[in-house]
Design a protein around this motif. Sequence first.
Motif, PDB file in Angstrom:
ATOM      1  N   ASP A   7       0.966   6.889  -6.689  1.00 44.05           N
ATOM      2  CA  ASP A   7      -0.208   7.744  -6.901  1.00 44.05           C
ATOM      3  C   ASP A   7       0.129   9.216  -6.666  1.00 44.05           C
ATOM      4  O   ASP A   7      -0.299  10.100  -7.420  1.00 44.05           O
ATOM      5  CB  ASP A   7      -1.343   7.328  -5.971  1.00 44.05           C
ATOM      6  CG  ASP A   7      -1.959   5.985  -6.345  1.00 44.05           C
ATOM      7  OD1 ASP A   7      -1.678   5.505  -7.454  1.00 44.05           O
ATOM      8  OD2 ASP A   7      -2.706   5.424  -5.516  1.00 44.05           O
ATOM      9  N   ARG A  26       2.107   1.863  -3.511  1.00 45.79           N
ATOM     10  CA  ARG A  26       1.005   2.332  -4.359  1.00 45.79           C
ATOM     11  C   ARG A  26       0.710   3.808  -4.087  1.00 45.79           C
ATOM     12  O   ARG A  26       0.486   4.595  -5.012  1.00 45.79           O
ATOM     13  CB  ARG A  26      -0.256   1.496  -4.095  1.00 45.79           C
ATOM     14  CG  ARG A  26      -0.109   0.017  -4.301  1.00 45.79           C
ATOM     15  CD  ARG A  26      -0.640  -0.418  -5.659  1.00 45.79           C
ATOM     16  NE  ARG A  26       0.202   0.014  -6.754  1.00 45.79           N
ATOM     17  CZ  ARG A  26       1.334  -0.603  -7.093  1.00 45.79           C
ATOM     18  NH1 ARG A  26       1.763  -1.643  -6.415  1.00 45.79           N
ATOM     19  NH2 ARG A  26       2.038  -0.176  -8.109  1.00 45.79           N
ATOM     20  N   GLU A  43       8.722  -1.207 -10.114  1.00 45.41           N
ATOM     21  CA  GLU A  43       7.491  -0.419 -10.180  1.00 45.41           C
ATOM     22  C   GLU A  43       7.756   1.044  -9.861  1.00 45.41           C
ATOM     23  O   GLU A  43       7.202   1.946 -10.479  1.00 45.41           O
ATOM     24  CB  GLU A  43       6.441  -0.997  -9.224  1.00 45.41           C
ATOM     25  CG  GLU A  43       5.803  -2.286  -9.724  1.00 45.41           C
ATOM     26  CD  GLU A  43       4.485  -2.549  -9.021  1.00 45.41           C
ATOM     27  OE1 GLU A  43       3.562  -1.719  -9.146  1.00 45.41           O
ATOM     28  OE2 GLU A  43       4.388  -3.575  -8.345  1.00 45.41           O
ATOM     29  N   ASP A  97       0.813  -1.222   0.000  1.00 43.18           N
ATOM     30  CA  ASP A  97       0.000   0.000   0.000  1.00 43.18           C
ATOM     31  C   ASP A  97       0.849   1.277   0.000  1.00 43.18           C
ATOM     32  O   ASP A  97       0.490   2.273  -0.631  1.00 43.18           O
ATOM     33  CB  ASP A  97      -0.922   0.010   1.219  1.00 43.18           C
ATOM     34  CG  ASP A  97      -1.858  -1.179   1.233  1.00 43.18           C
ATOM     35  OD1 ASP A  97      -3.021  -1.030   0.856  1.00 43.18           O
ATOM     36  OD2 ASP A  97      -1.396  -2.273   1.607  1.00 43.18           O
TER      37      ASP A  97
END
Length: 257
Positions: free
Chosen positions: A74, A70, A98, A67
């Motif tokens: 974002d 991510r 990533e 999380d």
Amino acid sequence: MRIVLADDAALLREGLAGLLIAAGYEVVAQVADADALREEVERLAAAGALPDVVVTDVRMPPTGTDDGLRAAIDLRTAHPGLPVIVLSAYVAGPYLRELLDGPDAAAGGVGYLLKERVGRVSDFMRSLEVVAAGGVVVDPEVLARLMHADNAAPSADGGSALPRIDRYEHGGGRGAAAGTPGSGKQHTALARLTPREQEVLALMAEGLSNPQVAERLVLSDGAVAKHVANIFAKLDLPPDQGNRRVRAVLTWLRARA
């Protein structure tokens, strides 16, 4: 420097905040989950006070998997160029990839460090300054594992002496994922580099400046400058291309992560 910290481990979060404050930095917010991180950064942005750096753990609530990563991606999408440092308890190539393949990566301002690096205060503070200035920093242990995995020769039984780092962190996440190899073009360009140039580029990926590389390798500043110039030329990064140092490091990392 204004910093937002995100980690669900209160002891680590408070300890890191204490270190940063003692070093003269301003910790403008501390949060314990990914949703709160997004909300806090957006609140600050709405007030015209976007933080200079976001430092976040990879694994946080609500799911306890990736999380934090991510949320970092974002936030970089919503605020291009926002410097972020992602902390991880494990070496995990896919997490690094990533982050490096995230939005506006070529603009720099990205760090991926193992949590143990925080205990090496001077190293962590240096990494913080490099990322805040738009550089890219990857933990030396992660780089070493990537290099070993990339250079591992097949064993007699056809296996690899050292496996590629192709797992998400132990304890959850998005499941097993195979390591994504770099593009053929990247590998071709990197193949032009001499062993010494590869060594210099790996140290650049640690966030070291030319003088620091010279000190580490016991070379003159002029010799390092020549190696760096050769790296840029062989990776097809002309002088008029912005962020050449960041782009060179990203090319090296993407071919291995």
